[in-house]
Design an enzyme around this catalytic site. Structure first.
Site, mmCIF file in Angstrom:
data_model
loop_
_atom_site.group_PDB
_atom_site.id
_atom_site.type_symbol
_atom_site.label_atom_id
_atom_site.label_comp_id
_atom_site.label_asym_id
_atom_site.label_seq_id
_atom_site.Cartn_x
_atom_site.Cartn_y
_atom_site.Cartn_z
ATOM 1 N N ARG A 128 -6.004 1.877 -4.358
ATOM 2 C CA ARG A 128 -5.138 1.226 -3.386
ATOM 3 C C ARG A 128 -5.170 -0.293 -3.561
ATOM 4 N NH1 ARG A 128 -9.120 3.712 0.882
ATOM 5 N NH2 ARG A 128 -9.021 5.209 -0.760
ATOM 6 N N ARG A 183 0.845 -1.205 0.000
ATOM 7 C CA ARG A 183 0.000 0.000 0.000
ATOM 8 C C ARG A 183 0.873 1.245 0.000
ATOM 9 N NH1 ARG A 183 -5.031 2.186 2.577
ATOM 10 N NH2 ARG A 183 -5.048 4.283 1.728
ATOM 11 N N ASP A 233 -6.721 -1.707 1.876
ATOM 12 C CA ASP A 233 -7.078 -0.728 2.891
ATOM 13 C C ASP A 233 -7.672 -1.518 4.051
ATOM 14 O OD1 ASP A 233 -7.508 1.865 3.967
ATOM 15 O OD2 ASP A 233 -9.593 1.820 3.309
ATOM 16 N N ASP A 238 -9.496 -0.732 7.617
ATOM 17 C CA ASP A 238 -10.052 0.273 8.523
ATOM 18 C C ASP A 238 -10.599 -0.385 9.774
ATOM 19 O OD1 ASP A 238 -9.569 2.499 6.908
ATOM 20 O OD2 ASP A 238 -11.492 2.333 5.878
#
Length: 168
Positions: free
Chosen positions: A99, A90, A102, A104
């Site tokens: 990307r 990344r 990711d 989160d």
């Protein structure tokens, strides 16, 4: 004196996504690394494909939610997730940009955390993003949002986001 103090665990809910490279393989690799570095994977949602959100002139994303039983703090989970993203290639170029992966942190037990410019839990936009709520509702429909006081399923059923999502 307690010799065998039990470790306390928290369930963290993570959303994984990406729109570059072999998207499904990137999600799979991220889950494998999370299992080794963050904690035991308790649940994994289906994979959902969605158009890009926020910055729309890019390839479609694959997203997947997971729950992880961890003894780390939320901040430690965030740091480990960022390290996993980096190890998978990344590169952060622009907000909401393309990307490879990711990761989160969406929910961390029933904690509410606000560390300015670093970490907000619950994720501040989760309740308005269908691509977050659909996979999360699949694995955690009865979990209560610690700020809104509603179940994940209820939030998902009442979402106004019109972004089309497709379960793979």
């Amino acid at each position: 004196m307690m010799l065998n103090k039990a470790l306390e665990y928290t369930t963290a809910y993570l959303l994984l996504g990406g729109n570059l490279g072999n998207r499904e393989d990137n999600l799979s690799q991220a889950i494998s690394l999370i299992a080794v570095q963050i904690g035991e994977i308790e649940a994994v949602s289906s994979i959902y494909e969605t158009a890009a959100w926020g910055k729309e002139d890019q390839p479609a994303f694959l997203n997947q939610a997971i729950s992880v039983k961890t003894h780390f703090t939320a901040l430690e989970v965030l740091r480990k997730a960022l390290n996993i993203e980096q190890s998978l290639g990344r590169v952060r170029k622009e907000k909401w940009g393309e990307r490879l992966i990711d990761i989160d942190l969406i929910l961390f037990g029933d904690e509410v955390i606000n560390i300015e410019n670093l970490l907000q839990v619950p994720h501040p936009h989760m309740q308005v993003r269908k691509f977050v709520m659909a996979p999360l509702a699949e694995i955690a429909p009865h979990v209560i949002h610690p700020v809104l006081g509603q179940t994940v399923q209820s939030i998902y059923e009442n979402i106004t986001d019109v972004l089309e999502i497709r379960k793979l």
